[in-house]
Design a protein around this motif. Structure first.
Motif, mmCIF file in Angstrom:
data_model
loop_
_atom_site.group_PDB
_atom_site.id
_atom_site.type_symbol
_atom_site.label_atom_id
_atom_site.label_comp_id
_atom_site.label_asym_id
_atom_site.label_seq_id
_atom_site.Cartn_x
_atom_site.Cartn_y
_atom_site.Cartn_z
ATOM 1 N N LYS A 18 0.456 2.195 -2.154
ATOM 2 C CA LYS A 18 -0.563 1.203 -2.522
ATOM 3 C C LYS A 18 -0.281 0.582 -3.896
ATOM 4 C CE LYS A 18 -3.827 4.274 -4.773
ATOM 5 N NZ LYS A 18 -4.984 5.109 -4.754
ATOM 6 N N GLU A 19 0.576 1.238 -4.663
ATOM 7 C CA GLU A 19 0.890 0.679 -5.989
ATOM 8 C C GLU A 19 2.226 -0.060 -6.007
ATOM 9 O OE1 GLU A 19 0.421 3.764 -8.897
ATOM 10 O OE2 GLU A 19 -1.770 3.777 -8.677
ATOM 11 N N SER A 20 2.730 -0.352 -4.840
ATOM 12 C CA SER A 20 4.044 -1.004 -4.770
ATOM 13 C C SER A 20 4.043 -2.393 -5.396
ATOM 14 C CB SER A 20 4.494 -1.129 -3.308
ATOM 15 O OG SER A 20 4.726 0.143 -2.789
ATOM 16 N N ASN A 21 2.885 -3.056 -5.390
ATOM 17 C CA ASN A 21 2.876 -4.416 -5.939
ATOM 18 C C ASN A 21 2.432 -4.455 -7.401
ATOM 19 O OD1 ASN A 21 3.414 -7.217 -5.460
ATOM 20 N ND2 ASN A 21 1.209 -7.607 -5.523
ATOM 21 N N ARG A 22 2.317 -3.298 -8.009
ATOM 22 C CA ARG A 22 2.043 -3.321 -9.452
ATOM 23 C C ARG A 22 3.286 -3.862 -10.160
ATOM 24 N NH1 ARG A 22 -2.201 -0.243 -11.567
ATOM 25 N NH2 ARG A 22 -0.996 -0.039 -13.484
ATOM 26 N N GLY A 205 -4.161 -3.090 -2.280
ATOM 27 C CA GLY A 205 -2.856 -2.563 -2.686
ATOM 28 C C GLY A 205 -1.925 -2.443 -1.483
ATOM 29 N N LEU A 206 -2.459 -1.974 -0.369
ATOM 30 C CA LEU A 206 -1.633 -1.810 0.841
ATOM 31 C C LEU A 206 -1.168 -3.148 1.403
ATOM 32 C CD1 LEU A 206 -3.369 0.883 3.103
ATOM 33 C CD2 LEU A 206 -1.241 1.089 1.807
ATOM 34 N N THR A 207 -2.086 -4.105 1.524
ATOM 35 C CA THR A 207 -1.697 -5.382 2.152
ATOM 36 C C THR A 207 -0.719 -6.157 1.270
ATOM 37 O OG1 THR A 207 -3.716 -6.395 1.263
ATOM 38 C CG2 THR A 207 -3.783 -5.656 3.551
ATOM 39 N N THR A 208 -0.869 -6.028 -0.030
ATOM 40 C CA THR A 208 0.080 -6.737 -0.899
ATOM 41 C C THR A 208 1.431 -6.013 -0.931
ATOM 42 O OG1 THR A 208 -0.934 -5.650 -2.811
ATOM 43 C CG2 THR A 208 -1.613 -7.913 -2.361
ATOM 44 N N ALA A 209 1.388 -4.698 -0.729
ATOM 45 C CA ALA A 209 2.651 -3.942 -0.637
ATOM 46 C C ALA A 209 3.419 -4.347 0.606
ATOM 47 C CB ALA A 209 2.353 -2.443 -0.613
ATOM 48 N N ALA A 210 2.667 -4.535 1.702
ATOM 49 C CA ALA A 210 3.319 -4.885 2.976
ATOM 50 C C ALA A 210 4.145 -6.154 2.844
ATOM 51 C CB ALA A 210 2.254 -5.077 4.053
ATOM 52 N N ARG A 211 3.725 -7.034 1.982
ATOM 53 C CA ARG A 211 4.366 -8.356 1.908
ATOM 54 C C ARG A 211 5.612 -8.393 1.027
ATOM 55 N NH1 ARG A 211 -0.336 -12.791 1.328
ATOM 56 N NH2 ARG A 211 1.412 -14.155 1.813
ATOM 57 N N ILE A 212 5.906 -7.272 0.368
ATOM 58 C CA ILE A 212 7.104 -7.291 -0.483
ATOM 59 C C ILE A 212 8.118 -6.221 -0.088
ATOM 60 C CG2 ILE A 212 5.948 -8.301 -2.495
ATOM 61 C CD1 ILE A 212 5.854 -5.404 -3.635
ATOM 62 N N MET A 213 7.769 -5.415 0.885
ATOM 63 C CA MET A 213 8.667 -4.330 1.285
ATOM 64 C C MET A 213 9.389 -4.684 2.583
ATOM 65 S SD MET A 213 6.138 -1.093 0.629
ATOM 66 C CE MET A 213 7.211 0.050 1.487
ATOM 67 N N PRO A 214 10.532 -4.068 2.818
ATOM 68 C CA PRO A 214 11.105 -4.189 4.167
ATOM 69 C C PRO A 214 10.052 -3.665 5.141
ATOM 70 C CG PRO A 214 12.676 -3.189 2.661
ATOM 71 C CD PRO A 214 11.376 -3.250 1.937
ATOM 72 N N ARG A 215 9.693 -4.476 6.126
ATOM 73 C CA ARG A 215 8.512 -4.148 6.930
ATOM 74 C C ARG A 215 8.673 -2.852 7.733
ATOM 75 N NH1 ARG A 215 8.138 -8.048 3.749
ATOM 76 N NH2 ARG A 215 6.761 -9.821 4.169
ATOM 77 N N GLU A 216 9.888 -2.527 8.153
ATOM 78 C CA GLU A 216 10.056 -1.282 8.928
ATOM 79 C C GLU A 216 9.766 -0.064 8.056
ATOM 80 O OE1 GLU A 216 13.959 -2.682 10.523
ATOM 81 O OE2 GLU A 216 13.316 -1.547 12.294
#
Lengths: 388, 440
Positions: A18-22, A205-216
């Protein structure tokens, strides 16, 4: 690559996700992707079909603007009274934070976005920027043109990457994205509970993380976390009022957090960065996968720039009922003109539906927290008093 | 407009009275320095407002088919022009509307005209339309302003969406996008006929209105050539008078005649070598986007020897210069159908990607021998304000002329500081003169 080491607790893994987009984590996945010799495309709009970008071998990476207060470099191009997200996104490009991007893409959703893309094209940062046509209404004629626009994007991506986007690969990507949408829907389903296992800030945090990570990778991690989330408990001071939050270009969880700290439980959102990012699936069984992709993107719950305000209001009212909400808090981004207009249409509908609603201006970066908290606290008190 | 007069159709009544007053003043005390054709202009404006008044009282349909006029009239609608009408509320009246806007939470951060028209219409100062087309043909604030009026008053509306591509570009005409727009207009006609009582599309009428539109713009094209004269025969105020299509007026023949007379008069000024800049023309500037309509920076500039031969707003200079096709021009060697023509003329510059807006500045500066640009950063107009630097950089690189950015509101005057505004203009004039000297 995994998100965190396997010995980490589930809570630690959830925290990492959830903190991936920090800001300190944001570029990690993109840089890792680049190390593998692959390209990253920065996206400025949730209407750009990400499946196509992925099918071309690029990582679709949603551009988050700098969360710093000042945007002095962007200020040379954009006056103060223009869309704050666009200004902060431009600042990120100009200050070098996003120098790893191979390309950028967006739509002419509104004049702010159109001109932001124009500026990126003119200054050639990143080296390639693509403006995609998006109709503001969905009907037989506009849908046909939108399908063409999606095909144009496909051709552009093929030219840019040298990769031929096959139907097989596109269908595979649709499967991946639909899986992501389904997983996020499951998480949102948990928020219907009396005591939701995640906060509104965590959901963002989760939805914004989804948009910057490899989706798989995102999907695998979220799938493993779901059983844990189903049993997770968060301490709540009180279970009401339950609120739905509205807004656009809101990607700083601090804004949701301040509403929750003011004494509310945020159980649903109408954010382009939240529910509207993953709502509705692409029809995988369709004979024409491009058309299916186009339909999903144009018909998903709409942006305030779209003409169907009544449908948008109806969707929000529906969510209010489904998620058992007591009111709506809209944190309207300052100088986001369509939101200023739509506000009046929403008031009309929400009043008719008897739903308490407050709409307050906010900056893009986290600012004026005290003032906002006071307004939200007053709104919460009003709801609680009404309930008594 | 006094506060007490504001009820019902106050705006229209006020405008009729204002035009009559102006015509009477000219009759009583003709000013030889002003164009004689002004009488016709005021007659046109008065006749239009009277037409609106009478139509509204008689319950005839009011509306906005597209922004370009002929289709609106050929649908049987009396044109509903709330955006230009809002432009005439500058000064105290605009401040009064902004007080309402702020008090009631209406959109405040958008451009003045697209804010003001909302209380104007909702409070009944301007007629309620029977139909509204919402479209992004030009900019999002106009689209949104029409959409909110339609939404709040439950007015039948139809959206027409345009691509950002310049689909009518000469030599690069795009058949697919023309068809896209034409098809949508066709659907709109069906919608209007089904939902707005009294409306029926009349193609012959559209052909006629488009014919007069062509004649009218052809006169404006002659005017463009006169604007290039040194010294410049037009005052800044004349240059800034927003183009009103002939189809707006109930009598297009009179509209064409007005434009013909006006061009003739300007031609006479050119023949006599008369210029507006005093004591002599030292500099020629382009004024872009909008300006403080409640003030008079033009006279201030003219008294410093600075002429403003043209204003840069949307597509107009493209039509005037002949770079943009006008009504009746061929399309790849063929004549367009009336509906196709309407679709072509919806390809306005601000609706396009930014390159077109940059290029029109360069073209205008070249055509009219200009030495600098005053670029008004209109609050709430991102389509122009967020591209100013690219315009300035490109013009500097290609023509080596400077640009002044000057921020403000076009109608609401409470933040305007004349001394500050004029001092910026003065400094800019000095810079331009220095630059001109170095070029020489």
């Amino acid at each position: 690559m995994k998100i965190s080491d396997t010995s980490a607790t589930m809570e630690d893994r959830f925290k990492a996700l959830k903190e991936s987009n920090r800001p300190e984590n944001r570029t990690k996945w993109a840089l890792e992707w680049k190390k593998q010799g692959k390209q990253v495309m920065g996206l400025l709009c949730s209407y750009v079909p990400e499946e196509l970008v992925s099918a071309a071998g690029m990582l679709p990476w949603r551009i988050t603007g700098t969360w710093k207060e000042a945007a002095p470099l962007a200020g040379v191009y954009r006056p103060e009274m223009t869309c704050r997200y666009c200004s902060h996104a431009l600042e990120s490009v100009l200050n070098g934070e996003l120098s790893f991007l191979d390309a950028a893409a967006g739509t002419q959703l509104d004049d702010d976005f159109k001109r932001l893309l124009d500026v990126l094209i003119a200054i050639r940062k990143p080296a390639f920027t693509y403006m995609m046509y998006l109709p503001h209404a969905s009907n037989r004629i506009t849908m046909a043109m939108w399908v063409k626009s999606v095909l144009d994007l496909q051709q552009t991506l093929e030219k840019l990457t040298g990769v031929k986007i096959t139907e097989k690969e596109l269908r595979r990507q649709v499967g991946i994205y639909n899986r992501m949408r389904t997983l996020l829907s499951k998480v949102y389903e948990l928020r219907k509970r009396d005591n939701p296992p995640i906060t509104g800030a965590e959901a963002l945090g989760l939805t914004t993380a989804a948009r910057i990570m490899p989706r798989e990778i995102f999907n695998d991690e979220l799938e493993e976390l779901l059983p844990y989330l189903e049993h997770r408990e968060i301490p709540l001071k009180r279970s009401r009022p339950r609120l739905l939050m509205c807004g656009e270009y809101l990607d700083h969880p601090g804004y949701v957090d301040l509403v929750e700290k003011a004494g509310a439980v945020v159980v649903m959102d109408d954010f382009d960065t939240g529910s509207r990012y993953f709502w509705d699936l692409v029809e995988e069984s369709s004979d024409n996968i491009i058309e299916a992709i186009a339909r999903r993107y144009l018909n998903k719950p709409g942006s305030s720039r779209m003409v169907n305000w009544n449908e948008q209001a109806a969707q929000i009212v529906k969510w209010v009922k489904e998620y058992d909400c007591d009111g709506i808090v809209e944190l309207r981004q300052l100088f986001s003109l369509p939101l200023d207009y739509r506000f009046f249409a929403l008031i009309k509908k929400f009043t008719a539906a008897g739903i308490p609603y407050i709409s307050v201006d906010r900056e893009y970066h986290l600012a004026n927290e005290g003032m906002l908290r006071t307004r939200v606290e007053a709104f919460i008190e009003m709801i609680l008093a009404k309930a008594k | 407009m006094s506060n007490s007069s504001l009820s019902g159709l106050a705006y229209l009544e006020y405008e009729v009275a204002r035009c009559n007053r102006r015509m009477q003043r000219i009759k009583d005390n003709p000013d030889p320095s002003k164009p004689k054709s002004n009488v016709l202009l005021y007659e046109l404006e008065r006749d239009f407002r009277m037409e609106q008044l009478e139509a509204y009282k008689a319950g005839k349909p009011f509306g906005l088919g597209t922004q370009t006029g002929p289709l609106t009239r050929s649908l049987g609608l009396v044109p509903w022009d709330a955006v230009p009408a809002a432009d005439r509320t500058h000064g105290k009246e605009a401040t009064r509307y902004f007080d309402i806007i702020r008090r009631e939470g209406m959109p405040e951060h958008t451009c003045d005209r697209c804010s003001i028209l909302i209380p104007m219409v909702l409070r009944g100062d301007f007629p309620r339309p029977s139909f509204l087309a919402t479209t992004n043909y030009e900019c999002i604030p106009i689209f949104m302003a029409n959409l909110i009026v339609a939404n709040l008053l439950d007015i039948p509306s139809f959206h027409i969406d345009r691509h950002f591509k310049n689909y009518k570009a000469k030599g690069k005409e795009d058949d697919e996008l023309l068809k896209y727009m034409t098809d949508q207009l066709g659907e709109m006609i069906e919608y209007v006929e089904a939902h707005v009582p009294g409306c029926k599309y009349n193609e012959d009428m559209e052909i006629e209105w488009q014919h007069y539109e062509r004649l009218y713009v052809q006169q404006a094209q002659k005017l463009w050539k006169l604007k290039a004269a040194i010294p410049c025969p037009l005052s800044g105020r004349e240059s800034f008078r927003e183009f009103r299509p002939s189809s707006l007026y109930p009598d297009p023949v009179k509209a064409v005649e007005y434009m013909r007379q006006y061009v003739e008069e300007v031609g006479e000024r050119v023949d006599k070598g008369l210029g507006v800049a005093q004591p002599e023309e030292r500099l020629r500037l382009l004024w872009s986007v909008a300006g403080p309509f409640y003030a008079d920076p033009f006279s201030y500039l003219e008294n410093m020897g600075v002429a403003i031969p043209a204003a840069e707003m949307t597509i107009y200079n493209g039509w005037f210069s002949g770079r943009e096709s006008i009504w009746g021009d061929p399309w790849k060697g063929r004549k367009l159908s009336p509906l196709e023509e309407e679709a072509r003329q919806m390809d306005f510059v601000w609706g396009r990607a930014g390159e077109a807006w940059v290029q029109t500045h360069i073209d205008t500066c070249r055509d009219l021998h200009l030495d600098g640009i005053v670029y008004f950063i209109q609050w709430g107009c991102p389509v122009t304000s967020a591209l100013g630097k690219i315009v300035a950089d490109t013009v500097e690189a290609q023509l080596s002329i400077p640009t002044l950015f000057i921020e403000g509101r076009m109608l609401e005057s409470s933040i305007y500081d004349e001394k500050d505004f004029n001092s910026k203009l003065k400094d800019f004039v000095d810079i331009c003169l220095e630059r001109k000297k170095s070029h020489a």
